[in-house]
Structures are given as structure tokens and as C-alpha cells.
Write a protein that holds these residues in place. Structure first.
Motif, PDB file in Angstrom:
ATOM      1  N   ILE A   1       0.963  -1.540   0.305  1.00  0.00           N
ATOM      2  CA  ILE A   1       0.040   0.112  -0.096  1.00  0.00           C
ATOM      3  C   ILE A   1       0.942   0.445  -0.109  1.00  0.00           C
ATOM      4  N   LYS A   2       0.958   1.652  -0.815  1.00  0.00           N
ATOM      5  CA  LYS A   2       2.217   3.064  -1.286  1.00  0.00           C
ATOM      6  C   LYS A   2       0.596   4.585  -1.410  1.00  0.00           C
ATOM      7  N   LEU A   3       0.811   5.345  -0.246  1.00  0.00           N
ATOM      8  CA  LEU A   3       0.624   6.829  -0.025  1.00  0.00           C
ATOM      9  C   LEU A   3       1.733   7.625   0.233  1.00  0.00           C
ATOM     10  N   SER A   4       1.209   8.467  -1.170  1.00  0.00           N
ATOM     11  CA  SER A   4       2.403   9.575  -0.964  1.00  0.00           C
ATOM     12  C   SER A   4       2.399  10.926  -1.838  1.00  0.00           C
ATOM     13  N   ASP A   5       2.480  11.981  -2.122  1.00  0.00           N
ATOM     14  CA  ASP A   5       1.917  13.092  -2.476  1.00  0.00           C
ATOM     15  C   ASP A   5       1.856  12.542  -4.056  1.00  0.00           C
ATOM     16  N   ILE A   6       3.094  11.900  -4.466  1.00  0.00           N
ATOM     17  CA  ILE A   6       3.030  11.770  -6.418  1.00  0.00           C
ATOM     18  C   ILE A   6       1.977  10.975  -6.147  1.00  0.00           C
ATOM     19  N   LEU A   7       2.338   9.579  -5.247  1.00  0.00           N
ATOM     20  CA  LEU A   7       1.617   8.436  -5.646  1.00  0.00           C
ATOM     21  C   LEU A   7       1.217   7.600  -4.787  1.00  0.00           C
ATOM     22  N   LEU A   8       0.005   7.081  -5.161  1.00  0.00           N
ATOM     23  CA  LEU A   8      -0.940   6.114  -4.676  1.00  0.00           C
ATOM     24  C   LEU A   8      -1.453   5.077  -5.232  1.00  0.00           C
ATOM     25  N   ASN A   9      -0.989   3.958  -4.394  1.00  0.00           N
ATOM     26  CA  ASN A   9      -0.804   2.778  -5.486  1.00  0.00           C
ATOM     27  C   ASN A   9      -1.950   1.194  -4.421  1.00  0.00           C
ATOM     28  N   HIS A  10      -1.889   0.244  -4.713  1.00  0.00           N
ATOM     29  CA  HIS A  10      -2.781  -0.514  -3.930  1.00  0.00           C
ATOM     30  C   HIS A  10      -2.581  -1.796  -4.243  1.00  0.00           C
TER      31      HIS A  10
ATOM     32  N   ILE B   1      -2.703  -6.524  -3.791  1.00  0.00           N
ATOM     33  CA  ILE B   1      -2.733  -7.858  -3.388  1.00  0.00           C
ATOM     34  C   ILE B   1      -2.179  -8.704  -4.205  1.00  0.00           C
ATOM     35  N   LYS B   2      -1.965  -9.641  -3.620  1.00  0.00           N
ATOM     36  CA  LYS B   2      -1.374 -11.295  -4.993  1.00  0.00           C
ATOM     37  C   LYS B   2      -2.619 -12.286  -4.255  1.00  0.00           C
ATOM     38  N   VAL B   3      -3.109 -12.698  -5.247  1.00  0.00           N
ATOM     39  CA  VAL B   3      -4.202 -13.838  -4.591  1.00  0.00           C
ATOM     40  C   VAL B   3      -3.516 -15.086  -4.925  1.00  0.00           C
ATOM     41  N   GLN B   4      -3.060 -15.877  -4.098  1.00  0.00           N
ATOM     42  CA  GLN B   4      -2.620 -17.434  -4.717  1.00  0.00           C
ATOM     43  C   GLN B   4      -3.916 -18.253  -4.299  1.00  0.00           C
ATOM     44  N   ASN B   5      -4.499 -19.165  -5.072  1.00  0.00           N
ATOM     45  CA  ASN B   5      -5.513 -19.810  -5.095  1.00  0.00           C
ATOM     46  C   ASN B   5      -5.676 -21.339  -6.059  1.00  0.00           C
ATOM     47  N   LYS B   6      -6.118 -21.734  -6.633  1.00  0.00           N
ATOM     48  CA  LYS B   6      -5.608 -23.506  -6.882  1.00  0.00           C
ATOM     49  C   LYS B   6      -5.398 -22.923  -8.234  1.00  0.00           C
ATOM     50  N   ASN B   7      -5.866 -21.818  -8.936  1.00  0.00           N
ATOM     51  CA  ASN B   7      -5.210 -21.106 -10.317  1.00  0.00           C
ATOM     52  C   ASN B   7      -3.625 -20.731 -10.727  1.00  0.00           C
ATOM     53  N   THR B   8      -3.855 -19.596 -11.355  1.00  0.00           N
ATOM     54  CA  THR B   8      -2.650 -19.000 -11.634  1.00  0.00           C
ATOM     55  C   THR B   8      -1.779 -18.110 -10.227  1.00  0.00           C
ATOM     56  N   PRO B   9      -1.328 -17.934 -10.220  1.00  0.00           N
ATOM     57  CA  PRO B   9      -1.508 -16.253  -8.959  1.00  0.00           C
ATOM     58  C   PRO B   9      -1.205 -15.230  -9.729  1.00  0.00           C
ATOM     59  N   ILE B  10      -2.375 -14.167  -8.894  1.00  0.00           N
ATOM     60  CA  ILE B  10      -2.125 -13.435  -9.878  1.00  0.00           C
ATOM     61  C   ILE B  10      -2.427 -12.336  -8.784  1.00  0.00           C
ATOM     62  N   GLU B  11      -1.434 -10.841  -9.088  1.00  0.00           N
ATOM     63  CA  GLU B  11      -1.553  -9.781  -8.487  1.00  0.00           C
ATOM     64  C   GLU B  11      -3.271  -8.722  -9.116  1.00  0.00           C
ATOM     65  N   ILE B  12      -3.874  -8.337  -8.154  1.00  0.00           N
ATOM     66  CA  ILE B  12      -4.608  -7.044  -8.884  1.00  0.00           C
ATOM     67  C   ILE B  12      -3.931  -5.685  -8.448  1.00  0.00           C
ATOM     68  N   ASP B  13      -4.248  -4.889  -8.476  1.00  0.00           N
ATOM     69  CA  ASP B  13      -3.918  -3.430  -8.524  1.00  0.00           C
ATOM     70  C   ASP B  13      -5.142  -2.473  -8.979  1.00  0.00           C
ATOM     71  N   PHE B  14      -4.978  -2.360  -7.548  1.00  0.00           N
ATOM     72  CA  PHE B  14      -6.293  -1.378  -7.388  1.00  0.00           C
ATOM     73  C   PHE B  14      -6.783  -0.207  -8.895  1.00  0.00           C
ATOM     74  N   SER B  15      -5.646   0.327  -8.509  1.00  0.00           N
ATOM     75  CA  SER B  15      -5.374   1.482  -9.300  1.00  0.00           C
ATOM     76  C   SER B  15      -6.082   1.110 -10.503  1.00  0.00           C
ATOM     77  N   LYS B  16      -5.690   0.059 -11.290  1.00  0.00           N
ATOM     78  CA  LYS B  16      -6.831  -0.397 -12.734  1.00  0.00           C
ATOM     79  C   LYS B  16      -8.138  -0.701 -13.067  1.00  0.00           C
ATOM     80  N   ILE B  17      -7.870  -0.510 -11.270  1.00  0.00           N
ATOM     81  CA  ILE B  17      -9.993  -1.152 -11.343  1.00  0.00           C
ATOM     82  C   ILE B  17     -10.652   0.028 -11.589  1.00  0.00           C
ATOM     83  N   LYS B  18     -11.713  -0.076 -12.459  1.00  0.00           N
ATOM     84  CA  LYS B  18     -12.764   0.975 -12.966  1.00  0.00           C
ATOM     85  C   LYS B  18     -14.002   1.009 -12.088  1.00  0.00           C
ATOM     86  N   SER B  19     -14.715  -0.650 -12.044  1.00  0.00           N
ATOM     87  CA  SER B  19     -15.629  -0.813 -10.909  1.00  0.00           C
ATOM     88  C   SER B  19     -15.605  -1.976 -10.760  1.00  0.00           C
ATOM     89  N   TYR B  20     -16.414  -2.191  -9.233  1.00  0.00           N
ATOM     90  CA  TYR B  20     -16.580  -3.249  -8.751  1.00  0.00           C
ATOM     91  C   TYR B  20     -18.252  -3.306  -7.860  1.00  0.00           C
TER      92      TYR B  20
END
Length: 321
Positions: free
Chosen positions: A41-50, A52-71
Motif C-alpha cells: 500500500i503506497k501513499l504519498s504526495d506523488i503516488l497512490l497505489n495498492h 494484493i497478490k492472490v494465491q488460489n487453486k489457479n495461477t497466482p495473480i496480482e490485483i492493482d487497485f488503481s486499474k479497477i474501474k468498477s467493483y
């Protein structure tokens, strides 16, 4: 990217995902059984980024919250993994830190285009009934009590016809390998009075409302998709249509709500901070609309399918746009 939080087995989630795939949308679904690890979780004047890494029965993936447009919060929860110790007090402290991190992620998601959020699972029936009453929406005579004397008085004051239901959401439990569920039930005080203690656990009772039909209304972004359920024609579903009859299913028709009822229900959903949910009402023989409850994460296939509302497609459209 569209982000979905759900549970492992949920048909509604699958049907919406099929439409998202048809629309060519990129999406990620996270279930409560999926172990997630905090990347940063990065919080600064120039960067806001979050991330998380998902480890499940499928291929591990990373979720960059800045790229989420809808939830879409359908059901379940984020399940951030962390290393426990042998000390219970330390583990309690660590869990509180994780809870704050998860709460922060929900806060970030809520600021995006979304349908529902985790707090929507905590809708209080009594608060919803009170808000409806304040908006001049009819509600059943309702009481929560723990005294046999008060129960007898309420029973006689409501024409000796009352129902009982859970204050919190209903649940299913097992006894001797038999499943039981707590749905709305007619309460026969006369036959049970000898078994009722003078004081008991606080229980919700309501006056029984005669109905012409029940209403299950799906609400999405200020729009209503309403169905009339003729449950009173079958003794099995007369009190609660959720006591489904497979051999004799209820007739369900699409129906239009009056403008004044829509206006009041919109105000109610706004006051509850909900942009989606399933609303239960009764339409009485005298023409009154009586509010029962709202469930933000309830099933809506019984509205969509018989009435041809294509709600899965509409949810996918909302998330896409």
C-alpha cells in the motif's frame, strides 16, 4: 478492469461474469476462500497505489487497485493471509491490524463505480422498518419482546394472528443430519402458550398481513424491476414464499409500481445508502403496499427469469459503463 468479491458457489456471480465476457470486459473474481497476500500500500504526495497478490487453486495473480474501474460486492470478504504466532494476545493484535487494512481496501473500492459493499450485509431490519415508517411507507405492526405477558397482549391486539421471524438474517442449521431454516412462520400462541416461559430470548413478532400477492422488487441504480408473486394460493408458500413448492411453483408476473411508491422506496434506499438490493413488500386486498424488508445481497433470479428482466445483463452493463 472489473473486480468482483463473491463466494465460491453463487450462480448470480457466474451469470454476470458470462455477460462481462460477452461484452469483452476484463474482470477478476475473488472468493472468500481465496488466500490473498498484501503486496503493498503506497501513499504519498506523488503516488497512490495498492496491490494484493492472490494465491488460489489457479495461477497466482496480482490485483492493482488503481486499474479497477468498477467493483461489485456480491458476497463473501477479502481474506488477507498473515503469519500467526503462538501467543493469542499477539494474534489478536495482528488480526486487528489486518482488519484495518481490509477496511481500507473496502474504502478504496467504495470510491469507485460500484454495486453494494461489505457494510451492506449488515442492514438492520429494525432500522429499515423504522426508516420506512418515517417515510410514510406502511409497515406491519412490529414488536420485539421477551415477556410472555407482552406476547399475549400483542397476540390479542392483532386479531390473534401474528407471525415471527429472525431479527438478523435467516440461517440454515443441521440437527441429526437434517437441515432446518428459519423462515417467517405463523405463530399459534394458543397451542404454544403452555410451553412458553415467562421470560425468553428477545424475539421479533409482527401482525399477520393479508395479501393479494407478494412483491419482490430488485432495485438497481434508481430503477425498479418488480414481480408479483401469487404465493397465497398455496398453503406451503402462503406465509413465506421462500418455502418453495417444486411440484406447484407460484405464479410470478412482472408488475409496475405506482410512482408514489417508487418515490418513497428511492428515498428509503438512499437513506440506507444502498444502490442495489431486493425489496420485499405485500400488496393487500385493500390496495395498500406494505414494506417488509430489504436484502442488499439477496437472490434475484426469481425476479429476473420469470419476468424476463435480464438482470444479469443489466448488472454487467452497469459495471461496464
Amino acid at each position: 478492469m472489473i473486480f468482483i468479491i463473491s463466494i465460491e458457489v453463487d450462480t448470480a456471480t457466474v451469470n454476470v461474469m458470462r455477460w462481462l465476457k460477452y461484452f469483452g470486459e476484463e474482470f477478476i473474481r475473488l472468493n472468500d476462500v481465496d488466500q490473498t497476500t498484501l503486496r503493498n500500500i503506497k501513499l504519498s504526495d506523488i503516488l497512490l497505489n495498492h496491490t494484493i497478490k492472490v494465491q488460489n487453486k489457479n495461477t497466482p495473480i496480482e490485483i492493482d487497485f488503481s486499474k479497477i474501474k468498477s467493483y461489485w460486492y456480491r458476497r463473501g470478504f477479502l481474506n488477507i493471509n498473515y503469519q500467526r504466532t503462538n501467543n493469542l494476545e499477539i494474534n489478536k493484535y495482528l488480526k486487528e491490524d489486518i482488519d484495518d487494512i481490509e477496511e481500507y481496501f473496502y474504502y478504496i473500492l467504495q470510491n469507485k463505480n460500484h454495486i453494494n459493499c461489505l457494510k451492506d450485509t449488515l442492514i438492520n431490519k429494525l432500522i429499515a422498518l423504522n426508516k420506512a415508517r418515517e417515510l410514510n411507507i406502511s409497515v406491519p405492526n412490529t414488536i420485539v419482546l421477551s415477556s410472555k405477558v407482552d406476547l399475549e397482549m400483542f397476540y390479542h391486539n392483532n386479531n390473534k394472528k401474528i407471525i415471527t421471524k429472525g431479527i438478523y438474517n435467516g440461517f440454515v442449521f443441521e440437527v441429526n443430519k437434517v437441515n432446518y431454516s428459519l423462515n417467517t412462520s405463523l405463530f399459534d400462541y394458543e397451542s404454544l402458550k403452555d410451553q412458553i416461559q415467562n421470560f425468553f430470548f428477545p424475539t421479533l413478532f409482527q401482525a399477520y398481513i393479508e395479501k393479494k400477492y407478494e412483491l419482490r422488487i430488485f432495485y438497481l441504480d434508481n430503477d425498479f424491476f418488480s414481480s408479483a408473486i401469487f404465493s397465497q394460493n398455496d398453503e406451503q408458500t402462503k406465509i413465506d414464499f421462500r418455502n418453495y413448492s417444486i411440484t406447484k411453483p407460484n405464479r410470478i408476473n412482472p408488475i409496475c409500481l405506482p410512482k408514489n411508491i417508487k418515490k418513497k422506496l428511492r428515498s428509503l434506499m438512499t437513506s440506507l445508502d444502498l444502490n442495489s438490493g431486493s425489496i420485499d413488500m405485500i400488496y393487500t386486498p385493500s390496495g395498500d403496499y406494505v414494506f417488509l424488508e430489504v436484502n442488499p445481497i439477496g437472490q434475484f433470479a426469481q425476479v429476473s427469469d420469470p419476468c424476463n428482466y435480464l438482470l444479469y445483463k443489466k448488472i454487467a452493463n452497469y459495471l461496464s459503463n
